[in-house]
Design a protein around this motif. Sequence first.
Motif, PDB file in Angstrom:
ATOM      1  N   HIS A  27      63.777  40.882  60.214  1.00 55.22           N
ATOM      2  CA  HIS A  27      62.451  41.035  59.677  1.00 55.22           C
ATOM      3  C   HIS A  27      61.391  40.503  60.502  1.00 55.22           C
ATOM      4  O   HIS A  27      61.852  39.972  61.616  1.00 55.22           O
ATOM      5  CB  HIS A  27      62.531  40.048  58.297  1.00 55.22           C
ATOM      6  CG  HIS A  27      63.299  38.729  58.395  1.00 55.22           C
ATOM      7  ND1 HIS A  27      62.422  37.594  58.992  1.00 55.22           N
ATOM      8  CD2 HIS A  27      64.420  38.273  58.138  1.00 55.22           C
ATOM      9  CE1 HIS A  27      63.256  36.580  58.916  1.00 55.22           C
ATOM     10  NE2 HIS A  27      64.459  37.029  58.589  1.00 55.22           N
ATOM     11  N   THR A  58      63.375  49.193  55.988  1.00 60.98           N
ATOM     12  CA  THR A  58      63.916  49.248  54.483  1.00 60.98           C
ATOM     13  C   THR A  58      63.502  47.834  53.914  1.00 60.98           C
ATOM     14  O   THR A  58      63.142  46.975  54.443  1.00 60.98           O
ATOM     15  CB  THR A  58      65.424  49.369  54.639  1.00 60.98           C
ATOM     16  OG1 THR A  58      66.158  48.354  55.455  1.00 60.98           O
ATOM     17  CG2 THR A  58      66.210  50.668  54.979  1.00 60.98           C
ATOM     18  N   LYS A  59      63.514  47.856  52.440  1.00 65.97           N
ATOM     19  CA  LYS A  59      63.132  46.480  51.640  1.00 65.97           C
ATOM     20  C   LYS A  59      64.323  46.173  51.306  1.00 65.97           C
ATOM     21  O   LYS A  59      65.373  46.836  50.737  1.00 65.97           O
ATOM     22  CB  LYS A  59      62.081  47.060  50.620  1.00 65.97           C
ATOM     23  CG  LYS A  59      60.922  47.086  51.295  1.00 65.97           C
ATOM     24  CD  LYS A  59      59.800  47.123  50.031  1.00 65.97           C
ATOM     25  CE  LYS A  59      58.323  46.943  50.598  1.00 65.97           C
ATOM     26  NZ  LYS A  59      57.549  46.689  49.560  1.00 65.97           N
ATOM     27  N   LYS A  60      64.478  44.852  51.193  1.00 64.78           N
ATOM     28  CA  LYS A  60      65.456  44.019  50.662  1.00 64.78           C
ATOM     29  C   LYS A  60      64.897  43.007  49.862  1.00 64.78           C
ATOM     30  O   LYS A  60      64.451  41.930  50.346  1.00 64.78           O
ATOM     31  CB  LYS A  60      66.452  43.391  51.855  1.00 64.78           C
ATOM     32  CG  LYS A  60      67.630  42.805  51.096  1.00 64.78           C
ATOM     33  CD  LYS A  60      68.708  42.283  52.154  1.00 64.78           C
ATOM     34  CE  LYS A  60      69.921  41.612  51.841  1.00 64.78           C
ATOM     35  NZ  LYS A  60      70.778  41.195  52.910  1.00 64.78           N
ATOM     36  N   THR A  63      61.419  41.390  51.065  1.00 64.05           N
ATOM     37  CA  THR A  63      61.439  41.460  52.602  1.00 64.05           C
ATOM     38  C   THR A  63      61.600  42.851  53.307  1.00 64.05           C
ATOM     39  O   THR A  63      62.541  43.496  52.660  1.00 64.05           O
ATOM     40  CB  THR A  63      62.703  40.501  53.102  1.00 64.05           C
ATOM     41  OG1 THR A  63      62.411  39.154  52.421  1.00 64.05           O
ATOM     42  CG2 THR A  63      62.748  40.350  54.728  1.00 64.05           C
ATOM     43  N   ILE A  65      63.091  44.743  56.287  1.00 62.97           N
ATOM     44  CA  ILE A  65      63.862  44.831  57.176  1.00 62.97           C
ATOM     45  C   ILE A  65      63.551  45.999  58.147  1.00 62.97           C
ATOM     46  O   ILE A  65      63.555  47.189  57.909  1.00 62.97           O
ATOM     47  CB  ILE A  65      65.468  44.801  56.716  1.00 62.97           C
ATOM     48  CG1 ILE A  65      65.541  43.703  55.802  1.00 62.97           C
ATOM     49  CG2 ILE A  65      66.332  44.655  57.921  1.00 62.97           C
ATOM     50  CD1 ILE A  65      65.526  42.404  56.251  1.00 62.97           C
TER      51      ILE A  65
END
Length: 96
Positions: A27, A58-60, A63, A65
């Motif tokens: 991140h 991509t989203k986690k 956040t 990434i």
Amino acid sequence: MLDLFISSRVRRKIIVVFAKYPDFKTHTRGLAKLIKEDPGNIQRELTRMVDGKFLIMTKKGATKIYQTNKQYPILKELQSIVIKSQKGNKPSKTIG
């Protein structure tokens, strides 16, 4: 050597990390700590690289990434350039 072609210091550092380590995921703040640069500048460059398809985001949760797009058309060539440019930075052995 890369500074001849890529004028942004932050962009160079990001390219080196993601080209050398294509399986690396991070991140913005993690990358900022790694390359010792301002997260705001890094975020700006990461956005450009995602738009240019060099990186995948991509989203986690909340956040974002980032990782290398392994399908990037010139990834192999870019990796080769990064490796060659780093070999050129090593101090040469002194004879005598």
